[in-house]
Design an enzyme around this catalytic site. Structure first.
Site, PDB file in Angstrom:
ATOM      1  N   SER A  87      -3.106   8.905  10.037  1.00 46.22           N
ATOM      2  CA  SER A  87      -2.184   8.063   9.282  1.00 46.22           C
ATOM      3  C   SER A  87      -1.284   7.357  10.277  1.00 46.22           C
ATOM      4  O   SER A  87      -1.263   7.707  11.459  1.00 46.22           O
ATOM      5  CB  SER A  87      -1.335   8.906   8.328  1.00 46.22           C
ATOM      6  OG  SER A  87      -0.242   9.498   8.996  1.00 46.22           O
TER       7      SER A  87
ATOM      8  N   PHE B 159      -1.862  10.280   4.501  1.00 45.50           N
ATOM      9  CA  PHE B 159      -3.017   9.662   3.821  1.00 45.50           C
ATOM     10  C   PHE B 159      -3.609  10.582   2.752  1.00 45.50           C
ATOM     11  O   PHE B 159      -4.838  10.732   2.650  1.00 45.50           O
ATOM     12  CB  PHE B 159      -4.109   9.278   4.819  1.00 45.50           C
ATOM     13  CG  PHE B 159      -3.832   8.036   5.612  1.00 45.50           C
ATOM     14  CD1 PHE B 159      -2.704   7.264   5.386  1.00 45.50           C
ATOM     15  CD2 PHE B 159      -4.713   7.634   6.606  1.00 45.50           C
ATOM     16  CE1 PHE B 159      -2.468   6.105   6.137  1.00 45.50           C
ATOM     17  CE2 PHE B 159      -4.489   6.491   7.360  1.00 45.50           C
ATOM     18  CZ  PHE B 159      -3.355   5.729   7.125  1.00 45.50           C
TER      19      PHE B 159
ATOM     20  N   ALA C  35       0.830  -1.196   0.000  1.00 44.35           N
ATOM     21  CA  ALA C  35       0.000   0.000   0.000  1.00 44.35           C
ATOM     22  C   ALA C  35       0.871   1.254   0.000  1.00 44.35           C
ATOM     23  O   ALA C  35       1.981   1.265   0.522  1.00 44.35           O
ATOM     24  CB  ALA C  35      -0.908   0.005   1.223  1.00 44.35           C
TER      25      ALA C  35
ATOM     26  N   THR D 125       5.588  -5.642   8.143  1.00 43.31           N
ATOM     27  CA  THR D 125       5.154  -4.580   9.033  1.00 43.31           C
ATOM     28  C   THR D 125       4.968  -3.269   8.257  1.00 43.31           C
ATOM     29  O   THR D 125       5.335  -3.160   7.091  1.00 43.31           O
ATOM     30  CB  THR D 125       6.225  -4.310  10.118  1.00 43.31           C
ATOM     31  OG1 THR D 125       7.454  -3.928   9.470  1.00 43.31           O
ATOM     32  CG2 THR D 125       6.474  -5.530  10.963  1.00 43.31           C
ATOM     33  N   ASN D 126       4.449  -2.291   9.001  1.00 43.12           N
ATOM     34  CA  ASN D 126       4.317  -0.935   8.495  1.00 43.12           C
ATOM     35  C   ASN D 126       5.663  -0.220   8.606  1.00 43.12           C
ATOM     36  O   ASN D 126       6.693  -0.846   8.878  1.00 43.12           O
ATOM     37  CB  ASN D 126       3.252  -0.195   9.321  1.00 43.12           C
ATOM     38  CG  ASN D 126       2.511   0.850   8.521  1.00 43.12           C
ATOM     39  OD1 ASN D 126       3.101   1.532   7.694  1.00 43.12           O
ATOM     40  ND2 ASN D 126       1.215   0.978   8.777  1.00 43.12           N
ATOM     41  N   THR D 127       5.647   1.104   8.408  1.00 42.73           N
ATOM     42  CA  THR D 127       6.868   1.891   8.571  1.00 42.73           C
ATOM     43  C   THR D 127       7.243   1.998  10.049  1.00 42.73           C
ATOM     44  O   THR D 127       6.417   1.794  10.934  1.00 42.73           O
ATOM     45  CB  THR D 127       6.691   3.304   7.999  1.00 42.73           C
ATOM     46  OG1 THR D 127       5.546   3.921   8.624  1.00 42.73           O
ATOM     47  CG2 THR D 127       6.481   3.246   6.493  1.00 42.73           C
TER      48      THR D 127
ATOM     49  N   ASN E 288       1.631   7.812  10.774  1.00 41.66           N
ATOM     50  CA  ASN E 288       2.603   8.757  11.299  1.00 41.66           C
ATOM     51  C   ASN E 288       1.943   9.864  12.124  1.00 41.66           C
ATOM     52  O   ASN E 288       2.584  10.827  12.506  1.00 41.66           O
ATOM     53  CB  ASN E 288       3.396   9.379  10.146  1.00 41.66           C
ATOM     54  CG  ASN E 288       4.038   8.304   9.300  1.00 41.66           C
ATOM     55  OD1 ASN E 288       4.587   7.351   9.826  1.00 41.66           O
ATOM     56  ND2 ASN E 288       3.947   8.441   7.992  1.00 41.66           N
ATOM     57  N   THR E 289       0.638   9.741  12.365  1.00 42.32           N
ATOM     58  CA  THR E 289      -0.077  10.689  13.188  1.00 42.32           C
ATOM     59  C   THR E 289       0.190  10.378  14.668  1.00 42.32           C
ATOM     60  O   THR E 289       0.194   9.227  15.067  1.00 42.32           O
ATOM     61  CB  THR E 289      -1.592  10.618  12.919  1.00 42.32           C
ATOM     62  OG1 THR E 289      -1.823  10.935  11.543  1.00 42.32           O
ATOM     63  CG2 THR E 289      -2.357  11.591  13.793  1.00 42.32           C
TER      64      THR E 289
ATOM     65  N   LYS F  74      -2.642  -4.630   9.725  1.00 39.84           N
ATOM     66  CA  LYS F  74      -1.238  -4.264   9.487  1.00 39.84           C
ATOM     67  C   LYS F  74      -0.640  -3.738  10.782  1.00 39.84           C
ATOM     68  O   LYS F  74      -1.255  -2.905  11.462  1.00 39.84           O
ATOM     69  CB  LYS F  74      -1.137  -3.205   8.391  1.00 39.84           C
ATOM     70  CG  LYS F  74       0.277  -3.021   7.852  1.00 39.84           C
ATOM     71  CD  LYS F  74       0.264  -2.236   6.562  1.00 39.84           C
ATOM     72  CE  LYS F  74       1.621  -2.252   5.876  1.00 39.84           C
ATOM     73  NZ  LYS F  74       1.586  -1.558   4.566  1.00 39.84           N
TER      74      LYS F  74
ATOM     75  N   ASN G  86       8.677   9.176   5.100  1.00 43.02           N
ATOM     76  CA  ASN G  86       7.509   9.895   4.606  1.00 43.02           C
ATOM     77  C   ASN G  86       6.606  10.312   5.749  1.00 43.02           C
ATOM     78  O   ASN G  86       6.525   9.655   6.786  1.00 43.02           O
ATOM     79  CB  ASN G  86       6.743   9.037   3.593  1.00 43.02           C
ATOM     80  CG  ASN G  86       5.681   8.181   4.235  1.00 43.02           C
ATOM     81  OD1 ASN G  86       4.564   8.649   4.496  1.00 43.02           O
ATOM     82  ND2 ASN G  86       6.022   6.922   4.514  1.00 43.02           N
ATOM     83  N   ARG G  87       5.943  11.406   5.542  1.00 42.77           N
ATOM     84  CA  ARG G  87       4.862  11.869   6.416  1.00 42.77           C
ATOM     85  C   ARG G  87       3.729  12.384   5.518  1.00 42.77           C
ATOM     86  O   ARG G  87       3.297  13.531   5.611  1.00 42.77           O
ATOM     87  CB  ARG G  87       5.359  12.946   7.390  1.00 42.77           C
ATOM     88  CG  ARG G  87       6.154  14.088   6.782  1.00 42.77           C
ATOM     89  CD  ARG G  87       6.462  15.135   7.853  1.00 42.77           C
ATOM     90  NE  ARG G  87       7.157  16.304   7.336  1.00 42.77           N
ATOM     91  CZ  ARG G  87       8.480  16.465   7.368  1.00 42.77           C
ATOM     92  NH1 ARG G  87       9.241  15.523   7.897  1.00 42.77           N
ATOM     93  NH2 ARG G  87       9.031  17.568   6.883  1.00 42.77           N
TER      94      ARG G  87
END
Length: 310
Positions: free
Chosen positions: A149, A118, A65, A219-221, A151-152, A191, A114-115
Site C-alpha cells: 500500500s 489495501f 479512491a 496527490t496521494n496521502t 503506507n508500506t 498517482k 490511515n494505515r
C-alpha cells in the site's frame, strides 16, 4: 426530497463521529445505501462538463479512491452527484489489510491518518459489482499489488525512475494487448505522492512525458505527520485532509508548469471547501477528487462544490 435526505444524513453525523472512524465509515455507507431512493436524478448544465482522457465528465468533482474499495456502494455514492468515482484500491486477491485500529481522526485539523493496508475483497468481487451497477458517471479503478500500500515501507520508491519505468511500462504494454483484443482503450493514470522534492517532481515529469500515460493524479496521502504536532504526529500512516492541501497544490503547480497545458491532471488532497477547490483548479488541475473533506462535511461539501438541483 433531496434536501430532506441530506438533512437526515446530516443528523446522523454527530453520532458517527463518536464511533471508531472505520466503523463510522462502514455504517455511514450502509445508511447511504438505504437512503439512496430519496435522491432524485441529477441534471447538470452542459457548460459544467469537462472532457479529459477522451471521456466526458458532467462536471469536475469526483470521489477519490479508498472511500468505496469494493464497489459495494457505487450506485448510492453516485446518486449524490459525483461526476466520477474512483473505486479501490483493489488487489488481484482479497486481503484483510493491517490490524485494527488503522484509521484515526484529527478533527482539529480536518484530517485523517490511515494505515489500512489495501483491505479489499479482490478484483473478482469488484468486477461483479461493476457489472450490476446503474451509475452513469465515469468509473475509475485504483489498482495495487497484494500485500502492499502507499503506507508500506519503501513502496513509494516505485515512483523513482527505475520503479516507475518497470511498473508503468509493463502496464502500458499490457494495455496495448488488451486494446487489440477487446477493441477498447482504457485510460491509465499515475498517482503521485505530495512529499516529493522539486527535483523529484521534475524527474517524475520527465518520466511521464517519456512514458505517456493518460494523466496524473496529484496527490496521494502524505507520510510526513510532523505538520500535526504531538500527539497526532506519533501515529503511523498516511495523512489526508486539510493539512495536505498546500502540499498538493505545490505539486500540481509544478507538474502543470513542466508537463504543459494539455497533460490531464486530477487534483486531490485537502479539498475541504469551495475555496480549496478553486485553488486546486487554479494550480492547474482539470478535475478534482475529494475524500477526507467529504468524510467530515458530507453533502454540505458537495453542495458547495456542485450545487443542488432544488
Amino acid at each position: 426530497m433531496r434536501r430532506a435526505a441530506a438533512a437526515i444524513a446530516a443528523a446522523g453525523m454527530p453520532v458517527l463521529t463518536r464511533l471508531d472512524p472505520e466503523l463510522a465509515h462502514d455504517l455511514g455507507l450502509a445508511g447511504l445505501k438505504v437512503m439512496r431512493p430519496l435522491w432524485p436524478a441529477w441534471s447538470f448544465p452542459a457548460e459544467c462538463s469537462v472532457r479529459c482522457f477522451g471521456l466526458q465528465f458532467a462536471h469536475s468533482v469526483g470521489l477519490a479512491a479508498g472511500f468505496d474499495k469494493n464497489g459495494d456502494y457505487l450506485d448510492a455514492l453516485g446518486a449524490l452527484g459525483f461526476s466520477h468515482i474512483e473505486l479501490g484500491t483493489v488487489t488481484p486477491r482479497p486481503q484483510p489489510g493491517n490490524p485494527k485500529p488503522r484509521m484515526f481522526r484529527i478533527p482539529g485539523n480536518l484530517a485523517l491518518i490511515n494505515r489500512m493496508g489495501f483491505n479489499n475483497k479482490g478484483v473478482d468481487h469488484l468486477i461483479t459489482r461493476l457489472s450490476g451497477s446503474r451509475y452513469r458517471g465515469i468509473r475509475g479503478i485504483s489498482i495495487g499489488k497484494n500485500f502492499s500500500s502507499p503506507n508500506t515501507a519503501r513502496l513509494r520508491e516505485l515512483q523513482d525512475r527505475d520503479g516507475l519505468q518497470r511498473i508503468l511500462g509493463t502496464l502500458l504494454e499490457e494495455r496495448v494487448a488488451l486494446q487489440e483484443r477487446h477493441g477498447k482503450r482504457v485510460p491509465l493514470l499515475v498517482k503521485v505522492a505530495p512529499d516529493l522534492s522539486e527535483a523529484q517532481v521534475s524527474e517524475l515529469a520527465q518520466q511521464l512525458r517519456s512514458l505517456q500515460p493518460d494523466g496524473v493524479i496529484a496527490t496521494n496521502t502524505s507520510s510526513d505527520l510532523n505538520v500535526l504536532g504531538k500527539p497526532a504526529a506519533e501515529h503511523r500512516g498516511g495523512l489526508s485532509g486539510a493539512p495536505l492541501h498546500p502540499l498538493s497544490v505545490k505539486v500540481i503547480s509544478q507538474l502543470r508548469a513542466e508537463l504543459g497545458a494539455d497533460f490531464p491532471i486530477i487534483g486531490v488532497g485537502g479539498i475541504v471547501s469551495a475555496a480549496n477547490a478553486r485553488e486546486t483548479l487554479r494550480a492547474g488541475a482539470n478535475l478534482l477528487q475529494v475524500y477526507t473533506g467529504f468524510a467530515y462535511r458530507g453533502t454540505d461539501l458537495l453542495e458547495e462544490l456542485i450545487g443542488s438541483p432544488e
